[in-house]
Design an enzyme around this catalytic site. Structure first.
Site, short mmCIF file in Angstrom:
data_model
loop_
_atom_site.label_atom_id
_atom_site.label_comp_id
_atom_site.label_asym_id
_atom_site.label_seq_id
_atom_site.Cartn_x
_atom_site.Cartn_y
_atom_site.Cartn_z
N GLY A 113 0.84 -1.20 0.00
CA GLY A 113 0.00 0.00 0.00
C GLY A 113 0.87 1.24 0.00
N LYS A 114 0.26 2.37 -0.21
CA LYS A 114 1.00 3.63 -0.14
C LYS A 114 0.01 4.76 0.04
CE LYS A 114 5.36 4.92 -0.54
NZ LYS A 114 6.55 4.08 -0.31
#
Ligand code: GLU
Length: 424
Positions: A113-114
């Site tokens: 994720g980011k």
């Protein structure tokens, strides 16, 4: 769509295009079936939030933020949050996908994720940054959590930012949840060794690469771009280990000393003057030229798109250790390969950070904390094993290191999805 090296300049520097191109190449070589390609090519979830915040002067400003979960097939989504004016959804998408592949390369039980917020952190006060961070956390609250998605520091965020996220999340939950973020201050459940982990990981894989060239740290000249969390730490640890750091490149210039820079003195000079330039024991240089100087190891540890089709041919380093995420464009890959530059790709080279984040998450969930020796030994074990897995795969299948890293990672994630099956 498969991109080729004749893609336009805009396409070349779009990180999502770079990520997609490398994904397609690895998927093709692995003969991944079409359905699985569709699953893995796109992020699983994308969230855009518009965050109203009261500035110090009383005005209201609205900041746009993102959180993207590319995959949760192997475990909770994992990845940093960055604050920068040029954050875009495409960039966050690419960075989220790279986290999926990175966690799979080092075989830790996370997806990718980011997050990012479009803002200029250098123009904001500490309390404005705190309000942005807390409101951003409140907006993405339902989507994060120790079993769900675990943010961490990235460009322009740090342990303080993580403390604010942890506190906001915990206030909503009505109890303290340390494992919701990693990269926290030690007092709040952070791990020893986390601040220097990415730089240490870069050093460990570089040491492994040196063996192939018959080099020792003392005979190795290193150029590092970036002097922050990753580059600054790598410079410090590597100079302590005996490497000759001949050049440091920052956004406002570069400094060079053929005999090796005194890194601690340079850090002190930067603290005193606000810049690395004008360091008495070095020559000031143009930052673009500095990248192309003679050296053995080049460590781009600043941002995306440092090495493109326009300068790749002039890089003189024998080893390229990618401390940043996405510092090399896909069009530059083949030029580096033609020139026989040994590339340690980002999803391996900078995985030390997320590896110690994993250790932090484990320690938080156990409530039992490790000493520094244990953290560093386990980090070394994982980095060396992953380096050998990637380079061994590259040799066996006669592909570049980067392609090997992607193939290994895609295979692991695809297998997890196959074994879980698709819920309908
Ligand atoms: N931001 C770092 C990275 O890009 C660390 C992520 C993490 O520890 O979750 O790898």
């Amino acid at each position: 769509m498969v991109l080729d090296a004749t893609a336009s300049a805009d396409q070349e520097i779009n990180p999502w295009e770079s990520a997609a191109h490398r994904f397609d190449e690895a998927a093709e070589l692995l003969k991944l079936d079409d359905g699985m390609r569709k699953v893995l090519r796109q992020p699983a979830m994308e969230l855009t939030v518009n965050i109203p915040v009261v500035l110090d002067d009383g005005r209201i400003e609205v900041f746009t933020g993102y959180r993207v979960q590319h995959s949760i097939a192997r475990g909770p989504a994992k990845g940093g949050v960055r604050f920068a004016p040029d954050v875009s959804l495409d960039e966050v998408r690419a960075l989220a996908a790279w986290m999926t592949w990175k966690c799979a390369v080092v075989n830790i039980p996370f997806g990718g994720g980011k997050g990012g917020v479009i803002c200029e952190p250098h123009l904001l006060s500490e309390s404005e940054l705190e309000r942005i961070t807390r409101r951003y956390t409140a907006e993405i609250y339902e989507f994060i959590g120790p079993e769900r998605d675990v943010p961490a520091p990235d460009v322009n965020t740090n342990a303080q930012t993580m403390a604010w996220i942890m506190d906001t999340y915990s206030m909503h939950k009505r109890h303290t949840v340390t494992a919701v973020v990693t990269g926290k201050p030690l007092e709040l459940g952070g791990s020893l060794g986390r601040p220097e982990a990415t730089g240490r990981g870069c050093m460990i894989v570089t040491m492994e690469a040196l063996k192939r060239f018959g080099l020792t740290p003392e005979t190795t000249r290193v150029i590092i771009q970036g002097f922050g969390n990753v580059g600054g730490m790598a410079a410090r640890l590597m100079s302590q280990r005996g490497f000759k750091i001949t050049c440091i490149i920052e956004y406002d210039g570069a400094v060079f000393n053929a005999h090796g820079l005194d890194i601690d003195a340079l850090l002190e000079h930067r603290t005193e003057t606000g810049s690395i330039r004008g360091f008495p024991e070095a020559e000031d240089m143009d930052k673009d030229e500095a990248l192309l100087m003679e050296c053995d190891v080049l460590i781009p540890a600043a941002h995306e798109n440092t090495i493109t089709s326009s300068n790749a041919g002039a890089i003189k380093a024998r080893i390229l250790c990618e401390g940043a995420n996405g510092p090399t464009t896909f069009a530059a890959d083949s030029i580096l390969a033609e020139n026989k530059v040994f590339v340690i790709p980002d999803i391996l080279a900078n995985a030390g950070g997320v590896t110690v984040s994993y250790f932090e998450w484990v320690q938080d969930r156990q409530g039992y904390f490790w000493n520094l020796g244990l953290v560093n030994d386990r980090l070394e074990e994982i980095m060396v094993a992953s380096f050998q897995a990637v380079t061994g795969y590259a040799e066996k299948h006669r592909v570049r290191n980067r392609t090997a890293a992607y193939m290994l990672a895609l295979d692991r994630v695809a297998n997890a999805i196959k074994q879980r099956g698709l819920y309908a």
